[in-house]
Design an enzyme around this catalytic site. Structure first.
Site, PDB file in Angstrom:
ATOM      1  N   HIS A  15     -85.631 -22.963 -48.903  1.00  0.00           N
ATOM      2  CA  HIS A  15     -84.229 -22.707 -49.262  1.00  0.00           C
ATOM      3  C   HIS A  15     -83.709 -21.388 -48.685  1.00  0.00           C
ATOM      4  O   HIS A  15     -82.498 -21.177 -48.645  1.00  0.00           O
ATOM      5  CB  HIS A  15     -84.023 -22.790 -50.782  1.00  0.00           C
ATOM      6  N   ASP A  16     -84.612 -20.533 -48.216  1.00  0.00           N
ATOM      7  CA  ASP A  16     -84.204 -19.261 -47.613  1.00  0.00           C
ATOM      8  C   ASP A  16     -83.746 -19.404 -46.167  1.00  0.00           C
ATOM      9  O   ASP A  16     -83.237 -18.439 -45.599  1.00  0.00           O
ATOM     10  CB  ASP A  16     -85.374 -18.268 -47.622  1.00  0.00           C
ATOM     11  N   GLU A  43     -89.157 -26.769 -54.696  1.00  0.00           N
ATOM     12  CA  GLU A  43     -87.773 -26.352 -54.455  1.00  0.00           C
ATOM     13  C   GLU A  43     -86.869 -27.000 -55.500  1.00  0.00           C
ATOM     14  O   GLU A  43     -87.259 -27.944 -56.173  1.00  0.00           O
ATOM     15  CB  GLU A  43     -87.301 -26.785 -53.057  1.00  0.00           C
ATOM     16  N   GLU A  71     -79.598 -24.561 -50.797  1.00  0.00           N
ATOM     17  CA  GLU A  71     -80.269 -25.592 -51.572  1.00  0.00           C
ATOM     18  C   GLU A  71     -79.917 -26.932 -50.929  1.00  0.00           C
ATOM     19  O   GLU A  71     -78.854 -27.088 -50.336  1.00  0.00           O
ATOM     20  CB  GLU A  71     -79.823 -25.554 -53.034  1.00  0.00           C
TER      21      GLU A  71
END
Length: 105
Positions: A15-16, A43, A71
């Site tokens: 998600h980064d 996640e 996300e």
């Protein structure tokens, strides 16, 4: 990434990163994995619809705090895994607003 493990685990990593960066990370995983290995990815999943959800709030945080991180929905993760030469077998919910995404070659 070390080769030959039975399982690999990543928590709150993808998600980064942007899709392009995720594909590089996942391609490295795919190269290291044997045909029997599993990649377990922890996640949040963005649910369909417009109801409030912690994953949707985190998506806004990722928009502000990262360069392309976000996300993703289950379908978006499936697409990333497929493009990296992997297959998502299932998504298992946890009590902590996360899912364990079970990924194989």
């Amino acid at each position: 990434m070390p080769e030959g493990a039975d399982a690999y685990f990543m928590k709150h990593i993808l998600h980064d990163w942007s899709d392009a960066d995720c594909l590089r990370i996942l391609a490295n995983c795919a190269r290291a994995m044997s045909d029997r290995a599993k990649l377990l990815v922890c996640e949040k999943l963005v649910p369909p619809g417009n109801d409030p959800n912690v994953a949707k709030t985190m998506d806004l945080v990722m928009l502000v705090m990262t360069d392309g991180g976000r996300e993703r929905t289950e379908a978006e993760f499936r697409g990333l895994f497929t493009r990296a030469g992997l297959r998502m077998a299932r998504a298992v919910p946890t009590p902590a607003d996360n899912y364990i995404l079970e990924v194989t070659k």
